[in-house]
Design a protein around this motif. Structure first.
Motif, short mmCIF file in Angstrom:
data_model
loop_
_atom_site.label_atom_id
_atom_site.label_comp_id
_atom_site.label_asym_id
_atom_site.label_seq_id
_atom_site.Cartn_x
_atom_site.Cartn_y
_atom_site.Cartn_z
N GLU A 1 0.84 -1.25 -0.01
CA GLU A 1 -0.03 0.09 -0.10
C GLU A 1 0.90 1.16 -0.03
O GLU A 1 1.85 1.30 0.78
CB GLU A 1 -0.78 0.04 1.12
N ASN A 2 0.55 1.99 -0.87
CA ASN A 2 1.18 3.47 -0.97
C ASN A 2 2.82 3.32 -1.56
O ASN A 2 3.59 4.16 -1.22
CB ASN A 2 1.24 4.41 0.28
N VAL A 3 3.10 2.15 -2.01
CA VAL A 3 4.41 1.71 -2.53
C VAL A 3 4.22 1.33 -3.76
O VAL A 3 3.46 0.64 -4.30
CB VAL A 3 5.26 0.86 -1.49
N THR A 4 5.28 1.91 -4.77
CA THR A 4 5.44 1.62 -6.37
C THR A 4 6.66 0.60 -6.37
O THR A 4 7.75 1.21 -5.72
CB THR A 4 5.28 2.53 -7.29
N VAL A 5 6.72 -0.35 -7.32
CA VAL A 5 8.16 -1.02 -7.80
C VAL A 5 8.30 -0.85 -8.95
O VAL A 5 7.30 -1.20 -9.89
CB VAL A 5 7.95 -2.16 -6.93
N GLY A 6 9.40 -0.65 -9.42
CA GLY A 6 9.79 -0.28 -10.89
C GLY A 6 11.03 -1.32 -11.19
O GLY A 6 11.77 -1.67 -10.16
N GLY A 7 11.11 -1.48 -12.52
CA GLY A 7 12.40 -2.30 -12.81
C GLY A 7 12.16 -3.65 -12.82
O GLY A 7 11.21 -4.26 -12.47
N ALA B 1 20.95 -4.21 -15.44
CA ALA B 1 20.69 -3.10 -16.33
C ALA B 1 19.70 -2.43 -15.93
O ALA B 1 19.14 -1.15 -16.35
CB ALA B 1 20.69 -3.59 -17.68
N ASN B 2 18.58 -3.12 -15.33
CA ASN B 2 17.37 -2.54 -14.99
C ASN B 2 16.85 -2.70 -13.55
O ASN B 2 15.93 -3.89 -13.21
CB ASN B 2 16.19 -2.93 -15.97
N PRO B 3 17.51 -2.40 -12.41
CA PRO B 3 17.21 -2.76 -11.17
C PRO B 3 15.98 -2.30 -10.68
O PRO B 3 15.23 -1.64 -11.14
CB PRO B 3 18.40 -2.04 -10.27
N TYR B 4 15.39 -3.22 -9.64
CA TYR B 4 14.00 -2.57 -8.97
C TYR B 4 14.28 -1.17 -8.35
O TYR B 4 15.00 -0.92 -7.67
CB TYR B 4 13.83 -3.79 -7.89
N THR B 5 13.21 -0.65 -8.36
CA THR B 5 13.15 0.70 -7.90
C THR B 5 11.96 0.84 -6.96
O THR B 5 10.85 0.71 -7.51
CB THR B 5 13.09 1.89 -8.83
N VAL B 6 12.17 0.90 -5.58
CA VAL B 6 10.99 1.16 -4.83
C VAL B 6 10.58 2.62 -4.27
O VAL B 6 11.61 3.15 -3.88
CB VAL B 6 11.38 0.16 -3.54
#
Length: 276
Positions: free
Chosen positions: A19-25, A30-35
């Protein structure tokens, strides 16, 4: 990512945004997770509330002062802060106060201009609040007065020819000022009656200070010859508040000759106590 079987651009680990958190990557080098945290105002407002003197609008998120509507409360909130509107407050400025309580003329102490060459920080008095909430200045200065008058008779005693204290008189005093020490000024008077046969002489004094000498140069006896003398001096510079003292007046005589005698001593002892 370690222990996740990552390789070839793929990982077996599963990452889920809460909740209220987004995860990208994708989790690859080359494309790490971004929290990212994405907490909006609507999520925060339920955590806030207004207490005594504070107003809180959960719908708009505005926090302000809660002004009591009770009678006698004339406090007003404006864009530039809190103030008492002109005429809304009961403010007495007849003595010691200025201003009407408005933002442009706040209530303040009415003070004068220091008219002395000395520094007010060092020489200025103080104003305090007593147990009833009344402003009080420093204690008032005092001047107090004590005196004693006494006359003693003697059976024609011989005047000594060497300096001798023949009698002592006293005045008890007390500083009635409960706040300040007092400077004590003392005035003493002595009068002695001498009987001087022809050619006789006699002297008297205060303590060891000879004040008066008389010699009979005539051919007949001088009866009850006398002159009153006075001395003024500072007895003590600082008699503590409530403290007492005993002022003594020893009367001395000397230079007695030709059968000179004395039969009366009268004294006055006066004390002025000044506490400022």
């Amino acid at each position: 990512m370690a222990r996740c079987g990552c390789g070839g651009g793929l990982c077996n680990c599963s990452v889920v945004a809460g909740e209220n958190v987004t995860v990208g990557g994708s989790g690859s080098p080359a494309n790490p997770y971004t929290v990212s945290a994405n907490v909006g105002c609507d999520a925060v407002r339920p955590c806030l509330s207004g207490g005594d003197g504070i107003a809180y609008d959960a719908g708009t998120g505005v926090i302000g002062a809660a002004v009591s509507p009770a009678p006698g409360n004339n406090l007003t909130a404006g864009p530039d802060g809190l103030f008492v509107p002109t005429g809304a407050a009961t403010v007495s400025t007849g003595c010691g106060l200025t201003g009407d309580g408005s933002g442009g003329a706040p209530v303040a102490a009415a003070v004068g201009t220091w008219p002395y060459p000395c520094d007010p920080d060092a020489a200025g008095g103080v104003v305090v609040c007593d147990s009833n909430g009344v402003l009080r200045g420093e204690p008032r200065g005092q001047i107090n007065f004590f005196q004693v008058t006494e006359t003693r008779a003697y059976a024609d005693l011989a005047v000594p020819n060497e300096l001798t204290v023949v009698d002592t008189f006293e005045l008890a005093i007390t500083n009635p000022d409960a706040c300040r020490a007092a400077t004590v000024l003392v005035e003493r008077e002595v009068d002695v009656d001498f009987v001087l046969p022809a050619g006789a002489g006699a002297s008297y004094g205060h303590d060891t200070d000879q004040m008066y000498y008389l010699r009979n140069t005539g051919s007949s006896t001088m009866n009850d010859a006398h002159t009153q003398t006075t001395k003024l001096y500072q007895y003590v510079a600082a008699l503590a508040p409530g403290a007492g003292a005993n002022i003594q007046l020893p009367v001395s005589m000397d230079r007695g000759s030709g059968g000179a005698t004395y039969n009366r001593i009268q004294v006055f002892i006066r004390a002025i106590l000044i506490s400022l």
